[in-house]
Design a protein around this motif. Structure first.
Motif, mmCIF file in Angstrom:
data_model
loop_
_atom_site.group_PDB
_atom_site.id
_atom_site.type_symbol
_atom_site.label_atom_id
_atom_site.label_comp_id
_atom_site.label_asym_id
_atom_site.label_seq_id
_atom_site.Cartn_x
_atom_site.Cartn_y
_atom_site.Cartn_z
ATOM 1 N N ASN A 70 33.151 -75.022 -4.384
ATOM 2 C CA ASN A 70 34.408 -74.979 -3.630
ATOM 3 C C ASN A 70 34.184 -74.457 -2.223
ATOM 4 O O ASN A 70 34.779 -74.960 -1.259
ATOM 5 C CB ASN A 70 35.432 -74.116 -4.356
ATOM 6 N N ASN A 71 33.333 -73.457 -2.095
ATOM 7 C CA ASN A 71 33.033 -72.923 -0.763
ATOM 8 C C ASN A 71 32.393 -73.983 0.135
ATOM 9 O O ASN A 71 32.668 -74.030 1.343
ATOM 10 C CB ASN A 71 32.112 -71.702 -0.876
ATOM 11 N N GLN A 72 31.543 -74.830 -0.459
ATOM 12 C CA GLN A 72 30.969 -75.931 0.316
ATOM 13 C C GLN A 72 32.082 -76.818 0.881
ATOM 14 O O GLN A 72 32.047 -77.207 2.048
ATOM 15 C CB GLN A 72 30.065 -76.785 -0.570
ATOM 16 N N GLY A 73 33.040 -77.150 0.027
ATOM 17 C CA GLY A 73 34.142 -78.000 0.451
ATOM 18 C C GLY A 73 35.019 -77.345 1.490
ATOM 19 O O GLY A 73 35.442 -77.977 2.468
ATOM 20 N N ILE A 74 35.303 -76.058 1.301
ATOM 21 C CA ILE A 74 36.145 -75.325 2.243
ATOM 22 C C ILE A 74 35.495 -75.288 3.626
ATOM 23 O O ILE A 74 36.161 -75.473 4.656
ATOM 24 C CB ILE A 74 36.420 -73.896 1.735
ATOM 25 N N LYS A 75 34.196 -75.063 3.679
ATOM 26 C CA LYS A 75 33.485 -75.005 4.962
ATOM 27 C C LYS A 75 33.548 -76.337 5.705
ATOM 28 O O LYS A 75 33.531 -76.369 6.944
ATOM 29 C CB LYS A 75 32.028 -74.605 4.728
ATOM 30 N N LEU A 76 33.618 -77.430 4.973
ATOM 31 C CA LEU A 76 33.668 -78.756 5.581
ATOM 32 C C LEU A 76 35.095 -79.172 5.938
ATOM 33 O O LEU A 76 35.304 -80.076 6.749
ATOM 34 C CB LEU A 76 33.063 -79.780 4.612
ATOM 35 N N SER A 77 36.075 -78.505 5.357
ATOM 36 C CA SER A 77 37.477 -78.914 5.499
ATOM 37 C C SER A 77 38.035 -78.592 6.886
ATOM 38 O O SER A 77 37.525 -77.739 7.601
ATOM 39 C CB SER A 77 38.331 -78.215 4.437
ATOM 40 N N LEU A 190 35.554 -66.203 1.608
ATOM 41 C CA LEU A 190 35.492 -67.291 0.642
ATOM 42 C C LEU A 190 35.454 -66.759 -0.789
ATOM 43 O O LEU A 190 35.488 -65.544 -1.020
ATOM 44 C CB LEU A 190 34.247 -68.142 0.917
ATOM 45 N N LEU A 191 35.388 -67.672 -1.734
ATOM 46 C CA LEU A 191 35.235 -67.290 -3.141
ATOM 47 C C LEU A 191 33.921 -66.546 -3.337
ATOM 48 O O LEU A 191 32.910 -66.841 -2.677
ATOM 49 C CB LEU A 191 35.256 -68.540 -4.023
ATOM 50 N N ASP A 192 33.930 -65.592 -4.237
ATOM 51 C CA ASP A 192 32.736 -64.802 -4.538
ATOM 52 C C ASP A 192 31.797 -65.646 -5.399
ATOM 53 O O ASP A 192 32.110 -66.002 -6.539
ATOM 54 C CB ASP A 192 33.143 -63.532 -5.288
ATOM 55 N N GLU A 193 30.630 -65.950 -4.870
ATOM 56 C CA GLU A 193 29.688 -66.825 -5.554
ATOM 57 C C GLU A 193 28.900 -66.128 -6.669
ATOM 58 O O GLU A 193 28.047 -66.749 -7.304
ATOM 59 C CB GLU A 193 28.756 -67.474 -4.531
ATOM 60 N N SER A 194 29.219 -64.860 -6.932
ATOM 61 C CA SER A 194 28.645 -64.191 -8.108
ATOM 62 C C SER A 194 29.162 -64.839 -9.392
ATOM 63 O O SER A 194 28.507 -64.774 -10.430
ATOM 64 C CB SER A 194 29.016 -62.705 -8.114
ATOM 65 N N TYR A 195 30.350 -65.437 -9.307
ATOM 66 C CA TYR A 195 30.954 -66.106 -10.452
ATOM 67 C C TYR A 195 30.463 -67.553 -10.494
ATOM 68 O O TYR A 195 30.622 -68.291 -9.515
ATOM 69 C CB TYR A 195 32.480 -66.104 -10.343
ATOM 70 N N GLU A 200 36.688 -66.702 -10.834
ATOM 71 C CA GLU A 200 36.496 -66.659 -9.382
ATOM 72 C C GLU A 200 37.832 -66.690 -8.647
ATOM 73 O O GLU A 200 38.008 -66.019 -7.631
ATOM 74 C CB GLU A 200 35.592 -67.800 -8.894
ATOM 75 N N GLU A 201 38.812 -67.433 -9.191
ATOM 76 C CA GLU A 201 40.123 -67.476 -8.542
ATOM 77 C C GLU A 201 40.897 -66.186 -8.780
ATOM 78 O O GLU A 201 41.715 -65.779 -7.950
ATOM 79 C CB GLU A 201 40.937 -68.702 -9.010
ATOM 80 N N VAL A 202 40.654 -65.526 -9.915
ATOM 81 C CA VAL A 202 41.297 -64.241 -10.190
ATOM 82 C C VAL A 202 40.783 -63.195 -9.201
ATOM 83 O O VAL A 202 41.553 -62.405 -8.644
ATOM 84 C CB VAL A 202 41.044 -63.792 -11.648
ATOM 85 N N ASP A 203 39.486 -63.202 -8.981
ATOM 86 C CA ASP A 203 38.876 -62.301 -8.000
ATOM 87 C C ASP A 203 39.435 -62.561 -6.605
ATOM 88 O O ASP A 203 39.776 -61.621 -5.869
ATOM 89 C CB ASP A 203 37.359 -62.511 -8.008
ATOM 90 N N TRP A 204 39.565 -63.831 -6.255
ATOM 91 C CA TRP A 204 40.108 -64.203 -4.940
ATOM 92 C C TRP A 204 41.537 -63.694 -4.801
ATOM 93 O O TRP A 204 41.906 -63.111 -3.784
ATOM 94 C CB TRP A 204 40.061 -65.721 -4.798
ATOM 95 N N SER A 205 42.344 -63.913 -5.848
ATOM 96 C CA SER A 205 43.738 -63.449 -5.813
ATOM 97 C C SER A 205 43.816 -61.937 -5.664
ATOM 98 O O SER A 205 44.674 -61.421 -4.930
ATOM 99 C CB SER A 205 44.465 -63.871 -7.097
ATOM 100 N N TYR A 206 42.950 -61.230 -6.334
ATOM 101 C CA TYR A 206 42.937 -59.767 -6.266
ATOM 102 C C TYR A 206 42.684 -59.318 -4.820
ATOM 103 O O TYR A 206 43.382 -58.454 -4.285
ATOM 104 C CB TYR A 206 41.857 -59.223 -7.194
ATOM 105 N N ARG A 207 41.697 -59.941 -4.193
ATOM 106 C CA ARG A 207 41.367 -59.598 -2.809
ATOM 107 C C ARG A 207 42.488 -60.006 -1.849
ATOM 108 O O ARG A 207 42.797 -59.292 -0.888
ATOM 109 C CB ARG A 207 40.053 -60.280 -2.417
ATOM 110 N N ILE A 208 43.109 -61.149 -2.120
ATOM 111 C CA ILE A 208 44.188 -61.636 -1.260
ATOM 112 C C ILE A 208 45.390 -60.698 -1.324
ATOM 113 O O ILE A 208 45.996 -60.364 -0.293
ATOM 114 C CB ILE A 208 44.579 -63.071 -1.670
#
Length: 297
Positions: A70-77, A190-195, A200-208
């Motif tokens: 997803n991060n690859q796609g986001i960087k290109l978007s 971006l999304l945490d690539e440790s996941y 990964e979306e739960v982690d993102w939501s927490y940070r957001i």
């Protein structure tokens, strides 16, 4: 503009259906689609190039996981809004336009999701979740939430006391339909690539939410989510999935690993050692049970 990011892994037929549904749902010049293929072996890439030649396609030579892809796609978007969308979904008319309108009219909201319906017509509970605190997770995994879904004390994992027919704030939606502002990503990263897969979306939501943004559930529009087509570990769609036992085993391990990653990152320092020990034990037990079920299936 809206950028739709779809991470695909051996979901060709469902991906085709998803892309056709997007075409029917909105005007092509109102969005861009970026597909990140994680080395599918089911001729997904051939289908994309033949049937949807204008779509941007990233072809990975290995399965790098959901977050990293997803991060690859986001960087290109290029869009002001980014939609993470699973390939095993169907988009209905007005879903994209109305969720963006809702986001536009509420500047304090950083993320919005819609009503996510499973193939059997029931709601996908993952689209309407609270954060997996140790207590909420305990109540969910031992079945207390199922017995008392409307309880504020016992039903925190899926926020079951909130009416599913009304617009309201939640902690996190599912990553199958996750609409986020670009400025939010620029602020929190971006999304945490440790996941690799799951959480990964739960982690993102927490940070957001920590950054001060709101996350909303908008049930006035919907999608259908078949769920688990790539991983093969969801009971309702296991027979539709082409996932091998090895893929299913990896998905189970990834799910359990992700629970631990999330807990260690966000909760471990907030709870006494005995709670951490019980969390680790619970994850270990869940892993063993699910792997045993897979072995005898």
């Amino acid at each position: 503009m809206l950028s739709i990011i779809i991470v695909n892994y051996n979901a060709k037929d469902f991906l085709f259906q998803c892309l056709k549904s997007i075409e029917r749902a909105d005007k092509p010049n109102s969005y861009e689609i970026i597909i990140v293929d994680n080395n599918s072996i089911d001729s997904s890439k051939i289908m994309i190039k033949k049937e949807f030649p204008d779509i941007k396609l990233i072809e990975n030579i290995e399965n790098i996981g959901f977050a990293k892809a997803n991060n690859q796609g986001i960087k290109l978007s290029q869009g002001n809004y980014i939609l993470l969308l699973n390939p095993d979904t169907v988009i209905y008319p007005n879903t994209l336009s109305r969720t963006i309108e809702f986001l536009n009219s509420n500047p304090k909201i950083g993320v919005v999701t819609c009503y996510v319906e499973l193939a059997d017509g029931k709601i996908d509970p993952a689209c309407h979740r609270g954060f997996p605190t140790p207590w909420a997770s305990f109540c969910y995994f031992i079945g207390l939430e199922k017995l008392f879904p409307k309880s504020r004390i016992l039903g925190g994992y899926h926020l079951g006391w909130l009416p599913l027919s009304t617009i309201h704030e939640i902690d996190t939606p599912s990553g199958c339909f996750y609409l986020v502002r670009r400025e939010v990503i620029e602020q929190v990263g971006l999304l945490d690539e440790s996941y690799f897969l799951f959480y990964e979306e739960v982690d993102w939501s927490y940070r957001i939410k920590q950054a001060g943004w709101k996350i909303y559930y908008f049930p006035e529009v919907k999608i259908t989510h078949y769920k688990g087509i790539s991983s093969g570990i969801k009971k309702n769609t296991s027979k539709l999935s082409r996932a091998t036992k090895e893929i299913k085993r990896n998905a189970i391990n990834s799910f359990c690993d992700s629970i631990k990653i999330f807990y260690d990152k966000h909760y471990k320092d907030k709870y006494p050692l005995i709670i951490t020990w019980f969390i680790y034990l619970g994850v270990w037990i869940k892993r063993k049970i699910n792997l045993l079920r897979l072995a005898i299936s």
